[in-house]
Design a protein around this motif. Structure first.
Motif, mmCIF file in Angstrom:
data_model
loop_
_atom_site.group_PDB
_atom_site.id
_atom_site.type_symbol
_atom_site.label_atom_id
_atom_site.label_comp_id
_atom_site.label_asym_id
_atom_site.label_seq_id
_atom_site.Cartn_x
_atom_site.Cartn_y
_atom_site.Cartn_z
ATOM 1 N N LEU A 35 0.746 -1.056 0.152
ATOM 2 C CA LEU A 35 -0.016 -0.183 0.149
ATOM 3 C C LEU A 35 1.008 1.132 0.136
ATOM 4 N N ALA A 36 1.911 1.041 0.863
ATOM 5 C CA ALA A 36 2.856 2.406 1.035
ATOM 6 C C ALA A 36 3.767 2.639 -0.466
ATOM 7 N N LEU A 37 3.993 1.734 -1.111
ATOM 8 C CA LEU A 37 4.956 1.698 -2.257
ATOM 9 C C LEU A 37 3.622 2.298 -3.254
ATOM 10 N N GLY A 38 2.601 1.554 -3.367
ATOM 11 C CA GLY A 38 1.383 1.890 -4.607
ATOM 12 C C GLY A 38 1.241 3.376 -4.058
ATOM 13 N N TRP A 39 1.094 3.988 -2.830
ATOM 14 C CA TRP A 39 0.517 5.075 -2.804
ATOM 15 C C TRP A 39 1.484 6.104 -3.155
ATOM 16 N N ARG A 40 2.739 6.070 -2.853
ATOM 17 C CA ARG A 40 4.017 7.020 -3.457
ATOM 18 C C ARG A 40 4.029 6.898 -4.867
ATOM 19 N N PHE A 48 -6.826 3.040 -6.668
ATOM 20 C CA PHE A 48 -5.710 2.242 -6.003
ATOM 21 C C PHE A 48 -5.905 1.569 -4.667
ATOM 22 N N LEU A 49 -6.524 2.500 -3.721
ATOM 23 C CA LEU A 49 -6.726 2.506 -2.517
ATOM 24 C C LEU A 49 -7.865 1.210 -2.264
ATOM 25 N N ALA A 50 -8.885 1.605 -3.374
ATOM 26 C CA ALA A 50 -10.053 0.729 -3.344
ATOM 27 C C ALA A 50 -9.636 -0.799 -3.738
ATOM 28 N N GLY A 51 -8.786 -0.910 -4.756
ATOM 29 C CA GLY A 51 -8.369 -2.180 -4.933
ATOM 30 C C GLY A 51 -7.613 -2.933 -3.958
ATOM 31 N N TRP A 52 -6.713 -2.076 -3.521
ATOM 32 C CA TRP A 52 -5.809 -2.680 -2.415
ATOM 33 C C TRP A 52 -6.601 -3.000 -1.110
ATOM 34 N N ALA A 53 -7.645 -2.435 -0.881
ATOM 35 C CA ALA A 53 -8.480 -2.735 0.337
ATOM 36 C C ALA A 53 -9.288 -3.970 0.208
#
Length: 240
Positions: A35-40, A48-53
């Motif tokens: 999550l941290a890598l994708g957010w950065r 992205f957050l919805a998919g990762w959640a």
């Protein structure tokens, strides 16, 4: 963990009302790190957050425990990863145009990985090896993200159309194979389905139907989306 007496990564098969969340520290650390890598990395962060959640929910929720008991739940878990979390995450990544050759490659890789992990021997391996469990879920999810990202960002709509149709066909074929198999194929569920009111064959048939209908429908919808793109790009004189 390996060996015939190994406990599956998500625990022993639960009885009705006796499932639990999977709070494995390594799993939680990997999810947090990803999550941290994708957010950065930027891109569309809400998608992205919805998919990762959804990815995290599928792996840490009681679905993980229930998937040890029921093949149909394991298939449902995989469909959440491949058909919901993966396209959301793909749309959340930074856009990058995919050439037809790359799209064909991603569709082929996804098909091989999907069939491999849903054949009896590799599937059973994930119940006695934590490494195999990680490999199954990581490869299914990563290949689905690659396929969705390429299909939605394809440089040619006809390539996206063909990849969508081919993927819908191969997922439908796998689902039909599992649905119409004359006997249960998955040894880990030989006894675990009975407390849930299903025979192993009925559980397998339900899993096959889930793979066949929602899975095939999702990629058929992708093909229709690609077709609409192709028609929209045609000159007006060719539409009439």
């Amino acid at each position: 963990m390996t060996g015939s007496d190994a406990v599956p990564f998500c625990g022993l098969p639960p009885l009705p009302g006796d499932w639990a969340w999977n709070l494995d520290p390594l799993l939680l650390a990997i999810l947090a790190g990803g999550l941290a890598l994708g957010w950065r990395a930027g891109g569309n962060r809400p998608l992205f957050l919805a998919g990762w959640a959804l990815l995290a929910l599928a792996l840490v929720s009681p679905l993980c425990s229930l998937a040890v008991a029921l093949f149909s739940v394991r298939v449902g878990q995989h469909l959440i990863l491949m058909l919901v979390a993966a396209p959301l995450l793909a749309m959340g990544l930074r856009p990058r145009t995919a050439a037809p050759a790359e799209l064909a490659g991603s569709a082929a890789v996804f098909a091989v990985i999907l069939w491999f992990w849903h054949l009896p021997a590799p599937y059973a391996w994930t119940f006695v090896s934590d490494g195999a469990w990680w490999a199954m879920h990581a490869s299914l999810f990563a290949s689905a993200v690659w396929l969705w990202h390429g299909a939605m960002r394809a440089s040619r709509a006809d390539a996206a159309l063909l990849s969508g149709l081919a993927t819908a066909a191969q997922m439908g074929a796998l689902g039909a194979f599992l649905t119409f198999a004359p006997r249960p194929l998955f040894a880990p569920h030989a006894l675990s389905t009975l407390p849930w009111g299903l025979t192993p064959l009925e559980d397998q048939q339900l899993g096959g139907l889930l793979m066949w209908v929602p899975g095939g429908t999702a990629f058929a919808a992708l093909a229709l989306f690609a077709l609409s793109r192709a028609l929209g790009a045609m000159p007006d004189r060719l539409k009439t």
